[in-house]
Enzyme design. Structure first.
Site, PDB file in Angstrom:
ATOM      1  CB  ALA A 228     -54.617  40.853 -30.635  1.00 49.75           C
TER       2      ALA A 228
ATOM      3  CD  GLU B  40     -57.631  33.716 -24.364  1.00 52.73           C
ATOM      4  OE1 GLU B  40     -58.165  33.232 -25.361  1.00 52.73           O
ATOM      5  OE2 GLU B  40     -56.918  34.723 -24.397  1.00 52.73           O
TER       6      GLU B  40
ATOM      7  CG  ASP C  70     -38.822  -1.119  -2.904  1.00 53.81           C
ATOM      8  OD1 ASP C  70     -37.826  -0.787  -2.259  1.00 53.81           O
ATOM      9  OD2 ASP C  70     -39.955  -0.648  -2.728  1.00 53.81           O
TER      10      ASP C  70
ATOM     11  CG  ASP D 173     -43.669  -1.683   0.043  1.00 52.49           C
ATOM     12  OD1 ASP D 173     -42.922  -1.301   0.971  1.00 52.49           O
ATOM     13  OD2 ASP D 173     -43.569  -2.804  -0.481  1.00 52.49           O
TER      14      ASP D 173
ATOM     15  CG  ASP E 154     -40.486   2.431   2.110  1.00 58.57           C
ATOM     16  OD1 ASP E 154     -39.340   2.364   2.594  1.00 58.57           O
ATOM     17  OD2 ASP E 154     -41.087   1.453   1.633  1.00 58.57           O
TER      18      ASP E 154
ATOM     19  CG  ASP F 155     -59.455  29.134 -26.989  1.00 57.49           C
ATOM     20  OD1 ASP F 155     -58.286  29.494 -26.780  1.00 57.49           O
ATOM     21  OD2 ASP F 155     -60.439  29.813 -26.687  1.00 57.49           O
TER      22      ASP F 155
END
Length: 866
Positions: free
Chosen positions: A291, A295, A337, A606, A610, A704
């Site tokens: 309990a 997890e 840019d 790019d 950079d 889950d």
């Protein structure tokens, strides 16, 4: 002028090159049929990557999970004490747990597989006489690959053309200094024998990095036959480091695990010593441990990050690092840019300005003869086959406008190319005519051309005034110059030529239609937008106004930036949102200054230079099409279609992912309160045990899938982009949210424990009381999901498409519980007793009221402690 690579020299570290060689001829490349045949013969050009986790590996991992081990221990105890039904039931739950884990893992892997397809590297190859871009895995021996600055070499190859080419081979040699490369005309078998390392060799190797220059190479080995393949793909086996969020959740899970272990041991001892029933005490201890074990925390995080990355990819944003998904929602400043991000990167020649002539260019319209020379010289200073959009636009228009005139010279031979550098942003090329005379053509930033042409101050001032007028109209401006060389050999440096200014070129790059709305949306979300460009300040301000970027503080140029100390720069970046004539290496200073002001910075880039800024920014964003491999590797995000609106869309998706993950974490913490309480409190009060291991697992079977499906796909808050960014230091689950979870969980615990106590005091058997309490717990579980799923959205969110998973899991859970109540054999296994509809109705009503009260009180508590 039609060469794929119009340059042919050994690499050099200076601005000049050591020697010149005639350009080698090359075949048109492989045909498509031959390439397919060789691909089948040699296999794909890949080194064994980290293998997909096998079923056996998954089972081994599950076998080490505490929850699975507790299930097996409980099943073994039931079998040993002669209760095979309960033992087999828990064994069945163990198998179901295995199935759920495998399902979750495969779901995440499918998402990651889709990302790998999008992220698959590509390379340019010469096939069937033209340059094609293909996946690196499809390259075969005999292919001719085009190499350029900032790219990874796709396969082991021998250089056939090379211009100023240097390569970082540290991946193979450990030597960080780039080495020069020279072309070779030797047969492939002979030229492909040397190992990495050393200057002036013709071999390039898969995985190494082009640091300067460009070239054309013939592939000699691919895949496992490359040098990197022989060494082994050790890099592919390195697991990425855990993100701060992952580390904090793992710490939380370990803390809860230790608490669960200690509590379980104490409960076993207390129960055994007090009543002497060690078997029941052990089962109660196992139930308490199951309990309390959270997890679901790490599992939910893993699923959210994997599917979140997949969702980002669907809007053309590729997340290379899980931490980026976390950081997106905290972004406060977007630095972008101009070219290709705010604009379409679709350059068109619009103005030609020569002496006393200013011509507006129209597609298909003839040009006056007075600008023919200017256009022709600009074409001679351009590189065919280049990716630069201005070169492409210039050559396309010039080929059409000057067709049939004496200004095109297809018979001239390219002698030397002087590449553009940060120190001199200009491109210069020398050509030899039929008589062997040298012609020099140069084009570049007007400031660079003033320097190359040695203009006097008055002429330079007139030129700058013309440039400012063109830039104010939103045009990108280049200057063009010509010259002649009388020496026997090309000069080592373009400064050595006597150049004469011919005029100016104005290029138009339209603003993307989606940008103004995206900028407005970013501003509405409390995110500032800054534009950083190498263009003229007037051009930058004109485009910024069109985009809706704040221009009140004007533009800060690279020269002005260089003159500021760190304190002054930090003050300047608080106000300025337009940066012009900025060198790539200056981006790093800008990022650091903004971060000193407490901003969470996203930065686009790019180029090779950079990379430091992209790495330093909280969120580095590389361009998928025109970006270099170096930029993509340094960045956390890659824009697949390079549209600014995708960045804003990514921020929106990041906020949604974080919101939904936070809701899931609150729910997980909340539901563990009643499960642990019902496993512990009845035993401490001397009452018959309420929850047995089977009941805990039955509840976990709902938790889950709810976490990984219902919350992950939950709809977004419609006010998502109307609220300010969250604080970067704000954790996933802080004290206020834990307090909210505790109140929600305590409300379900109080209601279900009251149901249990009331049934026992009313004369009902322990089995009947247990049945009513478990029904209440299951109802409370689903109601907690509904409360957290609709938090901030209203109950109508439960009817949205994103809530379908919740209703599916709720229907399955209700059906399973109904069968457990209806079937006598199932009732006996679960220690359930017969209950009436009236009893069930009262239990459900009590839990529903408790959840509503707990949700209201919990939200009030969260607001007061936030």
């Amino acid at each position: 002028m039609g060469s794929i690579l119009p340059g042919f020299a050994c690499g050099g570290r200076g601005r000049g090159y050591s020697r010149v060689m005639p350009q080698p001829s090359h075949p048109p490349g492989l045909s498509g049929d031959e390439a397919r045949r060789r691909l089948a013969e040699h296999g794909p050009n890949t080194i064994d990557e980290r293998e997909r986790r096998s079923l056996a590996g998954t089972l081994r991992e599950i076998a080490r999970e505490p929850m699975f081990l507790l299930l097996l221990v409980a099943a073994a105890i039931y079998l040993l004490v002669g209760e095979p039904g309960e033992g087999l039931l828990l064994g069945g739950f163990a198998l179901l747990t295995v199935g759920l884990v495998i399902f979750q893992q495969r779901r995440g892997e499918r998402a990651l597989d889709a990302l790998r397809e999008l992220a698959a590297p590509q390379a340019q190859v010469l096939r069937e006489g033209r340059v094609q871009r293909i996946a690196v895995r499809e390259i075969v021996p005999g292919d001719w690959i085009v190499l350029g600055e900032g790219e990874r070499v796709a396969a082991d190859a021998v250089l056939r053309q090379a211009l100023a080419l240097t390569v970082d081979e540290s991946l193979l040699t450990g030597e960080s200094v780039p080495v020069r490369k020279c072309a070779s005309h030797a047969p492939l078998v002979e030229a492909a024998t040397d190992r990495p390392g050393g200057d002036d060799l013709p071999q390039v190797f898969a995985g190494t990095l082009i640091t300067a220059g460009h070239g054309l190479a013939e592939v000699c080995a691919t895949g496992r036959q490359t040098q990197m393949g022989r060494i082994g793909a050790a890099l592919a086996t390195i697991e990425p480091a855990a993100t701060p969020m992952q580390r904090s959740l793992h710490r939380l899970a370990r803390w809860f695990g230790a608490l669960a272990l200690a509590g379980s041991a104490l409960l076993v001892l207390w129960h055994g010593l007090r009543g002497g029933d060690w078997v029941q005490g052990l089962l109660s201890g196992i139930a308490l441990g199951m309990a309390m074990l959270p997890e679901e925390f790490p599992m939910a995080l893993a699923v959210f990050l994997a599917l979140g990355s997949w969702r980002l990819a669907r809007i053309q944003v590729l997340a290379r690092q899980p931490a980026v998904v976390e950081a997106l929602g905290a972004t406060t400043l977007l630095c972008v840019d101009k070219t290709g991000t705010l604009t379409e990167n679709r350059m068109a020649l619009r103005r030609l300005v020569a002496q006393e002539v200013d011509v507006t260019v129209q597609a298909g319209a003839p040009l006056p003869a007075s600008v023919h020379r200017l256009l022709a010289c600009a074409m001679l200073a351009s590189r065919r086959g280049a990716s630069d959009p201005m070169d492409r636009a210039l050559l396309l228009h010039g080929d059409q406008a000057l067709a049939g005139t004496e200004h095109l010279h297809p018979d001239w031979q390219l002698e030397r190319e002087y590449a553009l550098t940060p120190a001199l942003p200009a491109m210069t090329q020398t050509w030899l005519d039929d008589a062997g005379r040298r012609h020099v053509a140069a084009k570049g930033a007007p400031e660079a051309m003033i320097e190359l042409c040695h203009l006097p101050p008055a002429a330079a001032a007139r030129l700058q005034a013309q440039v400012a007028a063109l830039a104010a109209a939103g045009l990108r401006v280049l200057a063009v110059a010509e010259g002649h060389g009388g020496t026997a050999e090309a000069a080592p440096d373009p400064h050595d030529y006597d150049l004469r200014l011919l005029g100016l070129l104005g290029f138009e790059d339209p603003l993307r239609a989606s940008v103004p709305a995206a900028v407005a949306q970013a501003h509405g979300a409390g995110i500032a937008v800054a534009m950083i460009t190498g263009d003229h300040a007037a051009t930058a301000l004109a485009i910024a106004r069109q985009a809706g970027i704040d221009t009140a503080a004007g533009a800060l140029t690279g020269a002005q930036l260089a003159a500021l100390d760190d304190a002054a720069l930090s003050a300047a970046v608080r106000r300025v949102r337009v940066y012009a004539r900025v060198l790539p290496e200056q981006k790093l200073r800008l990022v650091e200054a903004m971060q000193r002001n407490g901003e969470t910075v996203a930065m686009t880039g790019d180029g090779v230079n950079d990379a430091p800024a992209l790495k330093a920014a909280h969120i580095g964003i590389a361009m998928g099409g025109r970006g270099t491999d170096v930029a993509r590797e340094a960045a956390g995000l890659v824009l697949l279609d390079e549209d600014f609106s995708r960045i804003v869309g990514g921020v929106r998706m990041g906020r949604r992912i974080f919101d939904n993950l936070r809701k899931a974490m609150v729910y997980i913490a909340a539901i563990h309160v009643p499960i642990a309480g019902l496993a512990l409190l009845p035993v401490l009060l001397g009452l018959p045990p309420l929850l047995l291991p089977a009941h805990v697992v039955l509840t976990e079977m709902v938790i889950d899938p709810i976490c990984s499906m219902a919350f992950e796909g939950a709809p977004e808050d419609p006010r998502l982009m109307q609220r300010p960014p969250r604080r970067a230091a704000e954790g996933l689950v802080g004290r206020s949210l834990l307090a909210q979870a505790a109140v929600q969980g305590a409300s379900v615990l109080a209601a279900t424990l009251a149901i249990y106590l009331q049934a026992l005091h009313g004369g009902q058997s322990a089995d009947v009381a247990r049945t009513l309490a478990v029904i209440g717990l299951m109802a409370g579980n689903l109601l907690l999901v509904a409360v957290n799923l609709s938090a901030g959205l209203g109950w109508r969110a439960l009817l949205a498409r994103g809530a379908r998973a919740f209703w599916a899991v709720a229907a399955i859970a209700t059906a399973v519980l109904g069968l457990a109540l209806a079937l006598p054999q199932a009732r006996a296994l679960l220690r359930f007793g017969p209950v009436s509809l009236a009893q069930v109705g009262l239990a459900l009503l009590a839990v529903a009221l408790a959840v509503v009260v707990g949700a209201r009180f919990g939200r009030a508590l969260e607001r007061s402690t936030a």
